[in-house]
Design a protein around this motif. Structure first.
Motif, mmCIF file in Angstrom:
data_model
loop_
_atom_site.group_PDB
_atom_site.id
_atom_site.type_symbol
_atom_site.label_atom_id
_atom_site.label_comp_id
_atom_site.label_asym_id
_atom_site.label_seq_id
_atom_site.Cartn_x
_atom_site.Cartn_y
_atom_site.Cartn_z
ATOM 1 N N GLN A 205 -11.752 0.147 -5.890
ATOM 2 C CA GLN A 205 -11.989 0.296 -4.456
ATOM 3 C C GLN A 205 -11.184 -0.737 -3.672
ATOM 4 O O GLN A 205 -11.168 -1.914 -4.012
ATOM 5 N N ILE A 206 -10.501 -0.243 -2.604
ATOM 6 C CA ILE A 206 -9.761 -1.174 -1.750
ATOM 7 C C ILE A 206 -10.441 -1.401 -0.414
ATOM 8 O O ILE A 206 -10.105 -2.335 0.293
ATOM 9 N N GLY A 207 -11.389 -0.534 -0.043
ATOM 10 C CA GLY A 207 -12.090 -0.737 1.210
ATOM 11 C C GLY A 207 -12.750 0.521 1.715
ATOM 12 O O GLY A 207 -12.763 1.544 1.036
ATOM 13 N N THR A 208 -13.281 0.426 2.929
ATOM 14 C CA THR A 208 -13.940 1.568 3.570
ATOM 15 C C THR A 208 -13.414 1.740 4.990
ATOM 16 O O THR A 208 -13.002 0.779 5.632
ATOM 17 N N ILE A 209 -13.442 2.986 5.429
ATOM 18 C CA ILE A 209 -13.024 3.339 6.786
ATOM 19 C C ILE A 209 -14.038 4.344 7.324
ATOM 20 O O ILE A 209 -14.355 5.331 6.653
ATOM 21 N N ALA B 13 -4.399 7.627 3.398
ATOM 22 C CA ALA B 13 -4.085 8.214 2.089
ATOM 23 C C ALA B 13 -2.696 8.849 2.087
ATOM 24 O O ALA B 13 -1.928 8.697 1.126
ATOM 25 N N ASP B 14 -2.362 9.551 3.169
ATOM 26 C CA ASP B 14 -1.030 10.154 3.281
ATOM 27 C C ASP B 14 0.045 9.074 3.279
ATOM 28 O O ASP B 14 1.070 9.199 2.592
ATOM 29 N N TYR B 15 -0.167 8.026 4.047
ATOM 30 C CA TYR B 15 0.805 6.946 4.109
ATOM 31 C C TYR B 15 0.988 6.299 2.732
ATOM 32 O O TYR B 15 2.108 6.063 2.285
ATOM 33 N N MET B 16 -0.113 6.018 2.080
ATOM 34 C CA MET B 16 -0.018 5.377 0.762
ATOM 35 C C MET B 16 0.720 6.265 -0.235
ATOM 36 O O MET B 16 1.529 5.777 -1.017
ATOM 37 N N LEU B 17 0.445 7.560 -0.200
ATOM 38 C CA LEU B 17 1.119 8.458 -1.127
ATOM 39 C C LEU B 17 2.626 8.452 -0.896
ATOM 40 O O LEU B 17 3.398 8.436 -1.847
ATOM 41 N N THR B 18 3.045 8.424 0.367
ATOM 42 C CA THR B 18 4.484 8.384 0.645
ATOM 43 C C THR B 18 5.086 7.035 0.253
ATOM 44 O O THR B 18 6.294 6.923 0.107
ATOM 45 N N ALA B 19 4.235 6.027 0.057
ATOM 46 C CA ALA B 19 4.690 4.712 -0.423
ATOM 47 C C ALA B 19 4.569 4.606 -1.945
ATOM 48 O O ALA B 19 4.784 3.543 -2.514
ATOM 49 N N GLY B 20 4.193 5.706 -2.592
ATOM 50 C CA GLY B 20 4.113 5.722 -4.047
ATOM 51 C C GLY B 20 2.788 5.253 -4.620
ATOM 52 O O GLY B 20 2.705 4.902 -5.795
ATOM 53 N N ILE B 21 1.747 5.258 -3.787
ATOM 54 C CA ILE B 21 0.427 4.799 -4.230
ATOM 55 C C ILE B 21 -0.560 5.947 -4.109
ATOM 56 O O ILE B 21 -0.825 6.445 -3.015
ATOM 57 N N GLU B 22 -1.117 6.350 -5.242
ATOM 58 C CA GLU B 22 -2.095 7.428 -5.246
ATOM 59 C C GLU B 22 -3.483 6.856 -4.964
ATOM 60 O O GLU B 22 -3.877 5.850 -5.546
ATOM 61 N N THR B 23 -4.198 7.504 -4.058
ATOM 62 C CA THR B 23 -5.546 7.067 -3.696
ATOM 63 C C THR B 23 -6.526 8.211 -3.870
ATOM 64 O O THR B 23 -6.143 9.373 -3.994
ATOM 65 N N HIS B 24 -7.781 7.863 -3.852
ATOM 66 C CA HIS B 24 -8.872 8.837 -3.850
ATOM 67 C C HIS B 24 -9.823 8.407 -2.742
ATOM 68 O O HIS B 24 -10.117 7.214 -2.607
ATOM 69 N N ILE B 25 -10.290 9.376 -1.960
ATOM 70 C CA ILE B 25 -11.202 9.079 -0.859
ATOM 71 C C ILE B 25 -12.532 9.781 -1.112
ATOM 72 O O ILE B 25 -12.560 10.986 -1.347
ATOM 73 N N ASN B 26 -13.610 9.030 -1.068
ATOM 74 C CA ASN B 26 -14.945 9.617 -1.068
ATOM 75 C C ASN B 26 -15.293 9.888 0.391
ATOM 76 O O ASN B 26 -15.933 9.072 1.052
ATOM 77 N N ALA B 27 -14.864 11.041 0.877
ATOM 78 C CA ALA B 27 -15.038 11.379 2.292
ATOM 79 C C ALA B 27 -16.473 11.763 2.625
ATOM 80 O O ALA B 27 -16.848 11.779 3.792
ATOM 81 N N ARG C 246 -1.302 -1.086 -8.883
ATOM 82 C CA ARG C 246 -0.905 -0.914 -7.475
ATOM 83 C C ARG C 246 -1.955 -1.477 -6.513
ATOM 84 O O ARG C 246 -1.805 -1.385 -5.296
ATOM 85 N N PHE C 247 -3.027 -2.064 -7.056
ATOM 86 C CA PHE C 247 -4.142 -2.522 -6.238
ATOM 87 C C PHE C 247 -3.710 -3.516 -5.162
ATOM 88 O O PHE C 247 -4.060 -3.362 -3.996
ATOM 89 N N GLN C 248 -2.974 -4.545 -5.532
ATOM 90 C CA GLN C 248 -2.628 -5.596 -4.569
ATOM 91 C C GLN C 248 -1.807 -5.041 -3.401
ATOM 92 O O GLN C 248 -2.087 -5.331 -2.243
ATOM 93 N N THR C 249 -0.816 -4.220 -3.717
ATOM 94 C CA THR C 249 -0.001 -3.608 -2.660
ATOM 95 C C THR C 249 -0.859 -2.694 -1.793
ATOM 96 O O THR C 249 -0.760 -2.720 -0.556
ATOM 97 N N ALA C 250 -1.711 -1.903 -2.423
ATOM 98 C CA ALA C 250 -2.591 -1.002 -1.685
ATOM 99 C C ALA C 250 -3.535 -1.785 -0.782
ATOM 100 O O ALA C 250 -3.779 -1.397 0.367
#
Length: 77
Positions: free
Chosen positions: A3-7, A17-31, A45-49
């Motif tokens: 987990q990197i945080g909450t929004i 999530a879209d921005y991170m994916l275009t930066a090469g970082i795959e995320t998962h969101i518990n919407a 990729r945690f630190q960069t994310a």
């Protein structure tokens, strides 16, 4: 996965999530959670994310986060 945080805003969570994916970082969101929980899939990729997340929450409307949905859709395909 880590987990990197909450929004609170689902649209913002999706934009991040879209921005991170275009930066090469795959995320998962518990919407379904309130607030949305953001996870980074690859541990290395945690630190960069986390840095991107911190920048995003400071200014989620920054131009650099806009219009990433099209690019991220192409990547997902």
């Amino acid at each position: 996965m880590r987990q990197i945080g909450t929004i609170k805003n689902r649209d913002q969570a999706g934009r991040l999530a879209d921005y991170m994916l275009t930066a090469g970082i795959e995320t998962h969101i518990n919407a379904d959670d309130d607030p949305c929980v953001i996870w980074v899939v690859e541990e290395d990729r945690f630190q960069t994310a986390r840095e991107i997340f911190e920048q995003f929450v400071q200014n989620p409307d920054d131009e650099k986060y806009q219009d990433r949905a099209g690019r991220s859709k192409s990547i997902r395909q």
